[in-house]
Design a protein around this motif. Sequence first.
Motif, short mmCIF file in Angstrom:
data_model
loop_
_atom_site.label_atom_id
_atom_site.label_comp_id
_atom_site.label_asym_id
_atom_site.label_seq_id
_atom_site.Cartn_x
_atom_site.Cartn_y
_atom_site.Cartn_z
N HIS A 52 2.26 -1.22 -44.88
CA HIS A 52 3.50 -1.41 -44.64
C HIS A 52 3.90 -1.09 -43.13
N PRO A 53 3.21 -2.20 -42.14
CA PRO A 53 3.33 -1.68 -40.82
C PRO A 53 4.89 -1.94 -40.07
N ILE A 54 5.62 -2.81 -40.85
CA ILE A 54 7.00 -3.01 -40.06
C ILE A 54 8.04 -2.49 -40.43
N CYS A 55 9.14 -1.81 -39.46
CA CYS A 55 10.33 -1.51 -40.03
C CYS A 55 10.99 -2.54 -40.90
N VAL A 56 11.48 -2.13 -42.01
CA VAL A 56 12.27 -3.02 -42.89
C VAL A 56 13.73 -3.25 -42.54
N MET A 57 14.26 -2.38 -41.56
CA MET A 57 15.54 -2.40 -41.30
C MET A 57 15.57 -3.46 -40.01
N CYS A 58 14.50 -3.31 -39.24
CA CYS A 58 14.46 -4.30 -38.06
C CYS A 58 14.13 -5.61 -38.62
N GLU A 59 13.11 -5.66 -39.43
CA GLU A 59 12.97 -7.04 -40.27
C GLU A 59 13.88 -7.82 -40.67
N GLN A 60 14.85 -7.07 -41.23
CA GLN A 60 16.35 -7.44 -41.80
C GLN A 60 16.99 -8.24 -40.75
N ARG A 61 17.14 -7.63 -39.46
CA ARG A 61 17.51 -8.21 -38.42
C ARG A 61 16.86 -9.14 -37.67
N GLY A 62 15.71 -9.57 -38.04
CA GLY A 62 14.71 -10.46 -37.38
C GLY A 62 14.04 -9.71 -36.17
N VAL A 63 13.84 -8.74 -36.05
CA VAL A 63 13.00 -8.12 -35.19
C VAL A 63 12.02 -7.57 -35.76
N VAL A 64 10.72 -7.37 -35.19
CA VAL A 64 9.38 -6.90 -35.37
C VAL A 64 9.22 -5.76 -34.64
N ARG A 65 9.27 -4.51 -35.50
CA ARG A 65 8.82 -3.40 -34.63
C ARG A 65 8.08 -2.48 -35.54
N GLN A 66 7.00 -1.91 -34.90
CA GLN A 66 6.17 -0.92 -35.87
C GLN A 66 7.01 -0.03 -36.53
N ALA A 67 6.72 0.28 -37.63
CA ALA A 67 7.35 1.46 -38.38
C ALA A 67 6.42 2.84 -38.04
N THR A 68 7.03 3.65 -38.09
CA THR A 68 6.31 5.30 -37.89
C THR A 68 6.63 6.20 -38.66
N VAL A 69 7.83 5.94 -39.62
CA VAL A 69 8.40 6.71 -40.46
C VAL A 69 8.22 6.28 -41.83
N VAL A 70 7.91 7.15 -42.93
CA VAL A 70 8.05 6.60 -44.25
C VAL A 70 9.22 7.35 -44.84
N ASP A 71 10.27 6.58 -45.20
CA ASP A 71 11.51 7.18 -45.48
C ASP A 71 11.80 7.14 -47.20
N HIS A 72 12.47 7.91 -47.75
CA HIS A 72 13.02 7.71 -49.13
C HIS A 72 14.32 7.07 -49.32
N ARG A 73 14.29 6.03 -49.75
CA ARG A 73 15.24 5.04 -49.91
C ARG A 73 16.45 6.07 -50.61
N VAL A 74 16.17 6.69 -51.62
CA VAL A 74 17.07 7.61 -52.34
C VAL A 74 16.68 8.85 -51.89
N PRO A 75 17.32 9.88 -51.24
CA PRO A 75 17.21 11.29 -51.06
C PRO A 75 16.56 11.97 -51.96
N HIS A 76 15.43 12.66 -52.30
CA HIS A 76 14.77 13.36 -53.30
C HIS A 76 15.37 14.45 -53.63
#
Length: 106
Positions: A52-76
């Motif tokens: 999953h190399p693309i940032c999902v938030m950027c992708e939602q805005r139509g921007v392609v940017r490399q992801a560097t962080v794996v985030d927990h959607r719901v804080p654990h």
Amino acid sequence: MSKLKIRRLGDRVALADLSVAKPPKEGGRGSASERGYDWKWQKARRAYLAKHPICVMCEQRGVVRQATVVDHRVPHKGDQTLFWDRANWQSLCQPCHDGPKRAQER
């Protein structure tokens, strides 16, 4: 058994106890490894970002940017089941993780 080190203080000699635990960081979060971000996490993180190399938030805005962080959607918050639940993971770039995502959690 405590670790002792001899320290010279001018013409005085003192023993310093090196085995004393460090006080918790401000906010009480502890270190990354204390929170579960150890070698096992680093290995899982690398594998997830490879798939999953693309940032999902950027992708939602139509921007392609490399992801560097794996985030927990719901804080654990220390819950190891939620921590390792890959359905709770998302790939983010550092700016999205530190900006919009952090603002959502407040």
